[in-house]
Design a protein around this motif. Structure first.
Motif, PDB file in Angstrom:
ATOM      1  N   GLN A   1       0.845  -1.185   0.000  1.00  0.00           N
ATOM      2  CA  GLN A   1       0.000   0.000   0.000  1.00  0.00           C
ATOM      3  C   GLN A   1       0.886   1.243   0.000  1.00  0.00           C
ATOM      4  O   GLN A   1       1.865   1.309   0.747  1.00  0.00           O
ATOM      5  CB  GLN A   1      -0.904   0.037   1.231  1.00  0.00           C
ATOM      6  CG  GLN A   1      -1.890  -1.115   1.317  1.00  0.00           C
ATOM      7  CD  GLN A   1      -2.786  -1.006   2.535  1.00  0.00           C
ATOM      8  OE1 GLN A   1      -3.363   0.056   2.808  1.00  0.00           O
ATOM      9  NE2 GLN A   1      -2.912  -2.100   3.284  1.00  0.00           N
ATOM     10  N   ILE A   2       0.530   2.207  -0.838  1.00  0.00           N
ATOM     11  CA  ILE A   2       1.195   3.512  -0.845  1.00  0.00           C
ATOM     12  C   ILE A   2       0.201   4.518  -0.281  1.00  0.00           C
ATOM     13  O   ILE A   2      -0.854   4.758  -0.873  1.00  0.00           O
ATOM     14  CB  ILE A   2       1.633   3.912  -2.262  1.00  0.00           C
ATOM     15  CG1 ILE A   2       2.678   2.931  -2.794  1.00  0.00           C
ATOM     16  CG2 ILE A   2       2.180   5.341  -2.278  1.00  0.00           C
ATOM     17  CD1 ILE A   2       3.026   3.133  -4.257  1.00  0.00           C
ATOM     18  N   LEU A   3       0.517   5.071   0.868  1.00  0.00           N
ATOM     19  CA  LEU A   3      -0.382   6.008   1.538  1.00  0.00           C
ATOM     20  C   LEU A   3      -0.007   7.435   1.176  1.00  0.00           C
ATOM     21  O   LEU A   3       1.128   7.864   1.388  1.00  0.00           O
ATOM     22  CB  LEU A   3      -0.312   5.810   3.055  1.00  0.00           C
ATOM     23  CG  LEU A   3      -1.098   6.805   3.915  1.00  0.00           C
ATOM     24  CD1 LEU A   3      -2.593   6.756   3.592  1.00  0.00           C
ATOM     25  CD2 LEU A   3      -0.860   6.539   5.397  1.00  0.00           C
ATOM     26  N   LEU A   4      -0.980   8.146   0.606  1.00  0.00           N
ATOM     27  CA  LEU A   4      -0.802   9.565   0.314  1.00  0.00           C
ATOM     28  C   LEU A   4      -1.537  10.388   1.364  1.00  0.00           C
ATOM     29  O   LEU A   4      -2.667  10.070   1.732  1.00  0.00           O
ATOM     30  CB  LEU A   4      -1.370   9.925  -1.066  1.00  0.00           C
ATOM     31  CG  LEU A   4      -0.614   9.511  -2.323  1.00  0.00           C
ATOM     32  CD1 LEU A   4      -1.250  10.163  -3.539  1.00  0.00           C
ATOM     33  CD2 LEU A   4       0.853   9.864  -2.237  1.00  0.00           C
ATOM     34  N   ARG A   5      -0.870  11.435   1.816  1.00  0.00           N
ATOM     35  CA  ARG A   5      -1.509  12.387   2.732  1.00  0.00           C
ATOM     36  C   ARG A   5      -1.058  13.788   2.343  1.00  0.00           C
ATOM     37  O   ARG A   5       0.143  14.068   2.296  1.00  0.00           O
ATOM     38  CB  ARG A   5      -1.146  12.084   4.184  1.00  0.00           C
ATOM     39  CG  ARG A   5      -1.828  13.013   5.202  1.00  0.00           C
ATOM     40  CD  ARG A   5      -1.438  12.645   6.622  1.00  0.00           C
ATOM     41  NE  ARG A   5      -1.884  11.290   6.975  1.00  0.00           N
ATOM     42  CZ  ARG A   5      -1.170  10.461   7.724  1.00  0.00           C
ATOM     43  NH1 ARG A   5       0.026  10.822   8.196  1.00  0.00           N
ATOM     44  NH2 ARG A   5      -1.641   9.255   8.006  1.00  0.00           N
ATOM     45  N   ASP A   6      -2.043  14.626   2.029  1.00  0.00           N
ATOM     46  CA  ASP A   6      -1.743  16.008   1.643  1.00  0.00           C
ATOM     47  C   ASP A   6      -0.724  16.088   0.521  1.00  0.00           C
ATOM     48  O   ASP A   6       0.199  16.915   0.526  1.00  0.00           O
ATOM     49  CB  ASP A   6      -1.244  16.821   2.855  1.00  0.00           C
ATOM     50  CG  ASP A   6      -2.294  16.894   3.961  1.00  0.00           C
ATOM     51  OD1 ASP A   6      -3.495  16.925   3.619  1.00  0.00           O
ATOM     52  OD2 ASP A   6      -1.915  16.917   5.128  1.00  0.00           O
ATOM     53  N   GLY A   7      -0.858  15.173  -0.452  1.00  0.00           N
ATOM     54  CA  GLY A   7       0.003  15.211  -1.637  1.00  0.00           C
ATOM     55  C   GLY A   7       1.383  14.614  -1.454  1.00  0.00           C
ATOM     56  O   GLY A   7       2.214  14.720  -2.352  1.00  0.00           O
ATOM     57  N   MET A   8       1.633  13.957  -0.324  1.00  0.00           N
ATOM     58  CA  MET A   8       2.947  13.371  -0.068  1.00  0.00           C
ATOM     59  C   MET A   8       2.802  11.883   0.261  1.00  0.00           C
ATOM     60  O   MET A   8       1.815  11.470   0.864  1.00  0.00           O
ATOM     61  CB  MET A   8       3.638  14.081   1.089  1.00  0.00           C
ATOM     62  CG  MET A   8       3.958  15.547   0.799  1.00  0.00           C
ATOM     63  SD  MET A   8       4.813  16.362   2.199  1.00  0.00           S
ATOM     64  CE  MET A   8       3.451  16.446   3.386  1.00  0.00           C
ATOM     65  N   VAL A   9       3.796  11.104  -0.130  1.00  0.00           N
ATOM     66  CA  VAL A   9       3.862   9.704   0.261  1.00  0.00           C
ATOM     67  C   VAL A   9       4.361   9.639   1.698  1.00  0.00           C
ATOM     68  O   VAL A   9       5.460  10.096   2.015  1.00  0.00           O
ATOM     69  CB  VAL A   9       4.805   8.901  -0.651  1.00  0.00           C
ATOM     70  CG1 VAL A   9       4.981   7.470  -0.133  1.00  0.00           C
ATOM     71  CG2 VAL A   9       4.271   8.870  -2.088  1.00  0.00           C
ATOM     72  N   VAL A  10       3.521   9.074   2.582  1.00  0.00           N
ATOM     73  CA  VAL A  10       3.899   9.026   4.000  1.00  0.00           C
ATOM     74  C   VAL A  10       4.173   7.593   4.463  1.00  0.00           C
ATOM     75  O   VAL A  10       4.666   7.394   5.559  1.00  0.00           O
ATOM     76  CB  VAL A  10       2.819   9.687   4.891  1.00  0.00           C
ATOM     77  CG1 VAL A  10       2.720  11.160   4.557  1.00  0.00           C
ATOM     78  CG2 VAL A  10       1.470   9.013   4.730  1.00  0.00           C
ATOM     79  N   ASP A  11       3.834   6.612   3.627  1.00  0.00           N
ATOM     80  CA  ASP A  11       4.065   5.223   4.023  1.00  0.00           C
ATOM     81  C   ASP A  11       4.059   4.351   2.781  1.00  0.00           C
ATOM     82  O   ASP A  11       3.264   4.559   1.882  1.00  0.00           O
ATOM     83  CB  ASP A  11       2.992   4.747   4.996  1.00  0.00           C
ATOM     84  CG  ASP A  11       3.315   3.403   5.616  1.00  0.00           C
ATOM     85  OD1 ASP A  11       4.480   2.981   5.536  1.00  0.00           O
ATOM     86  OD2 ASP A  11       2.384   2.780   6.148  1.00  0.00           O
TER      87      ASP A  11
END
Length: 217
Positions: free
Chosen positions: A207-217
């Protein structure tokens, strides 16, 4: 197989993607997850060359496709990327089989060759007996299987899917998810999937987690 370096994208004053770096290997099923507005669909469209980034680079097998002109980009997309969308996007005036054949015809294959290739895929997907039907005569699950066949017909490097099961009931959604993994196992097909479906995300290889336009995990 797919590598992204320092990708940025803004719409007006809103920066949607911020210095994205990631890589996806051949045969991986990768889910892109995150809240609405995190930039998931924008990232998927840029990965599929449907949209250009403001800066950064996209590599397919070490070939940088970012600088291709529109004609070359269209040819690359037709031959290397398959798309599956939430609402199928099958053209209503054509049969399901004709819809599947279209990317192959655009690539320059003859109708006989495209039809033979399409029918092989439809047999594998268990919908060959519905090939002569128009999209309106098919169930949602059947339509999505034809959309998957259309995405596969040119043997693309990757299939990019945007909420592919979002318009399906639970049973048909689970069937579609299982199909992705069957295709990965049999053909080493790469999938990059934007999804809010937690079951699909958890089954994915990564899983690639995006938050506010950034990869966070």
């Amino acid at each position: 197989m797919i590598r992204v370096e320092h990708l940025n994208k803004s719409f007006g004053t809103l920066q949607v993607l911020k210095d994205i770096n990631l890589s996806i290997g051949k045969g991986e099923v990768v889910s892109i997850v995150g809240a609405s507005g995190a930039g998931k669909t924008t990232l998927l469209q840029i990965l599929g060359t449907l949209m250009r980034p403001d800066s950064g680079h996209i590599f397919y097998d070490d070939a940088d496709v970012t600088g291709l002109n529109e004609k070359a980009l269209s040819r690359f997309r037709n031959q290397n990327v398959g798309f599956v969308f939430q609402f199928h996007n099958l053209l209503p005036e054509f049969t399901a089989l004709e819809n599947v054949c279209m990317p192959a015809l655009i690539a320059g294959k003859k109708m006989e060759e495209a039809t033979a290739e399409a029918m092989k895929l439809l047999e594998f997907l268990n919908v060959a007996d519905r090939a002569s039907h128009k999209p309106a005569q098919l169930s949602g699950g059947e339509q999505q299987r034809f959309a998957v066949a259309r995405a596969l017909i040119n043997h693309p490097a990757a299939i990019l899917a945007d909420e592919p099961s979002g318009n399906l009931d639970t049973h048909h959604a689970e069937e579609l998810h299982d199909l992705f993994f069957q295709l990965r196992d049999q053909y080493r097909q790469t999938f990059v999937i934007v999804t809010h479906n937690t079951g699909l995300a958890q089954k994915s290889d990564r899983q690639i987690l995006l938050r506010d336009g950034m990869v966070v995990d």
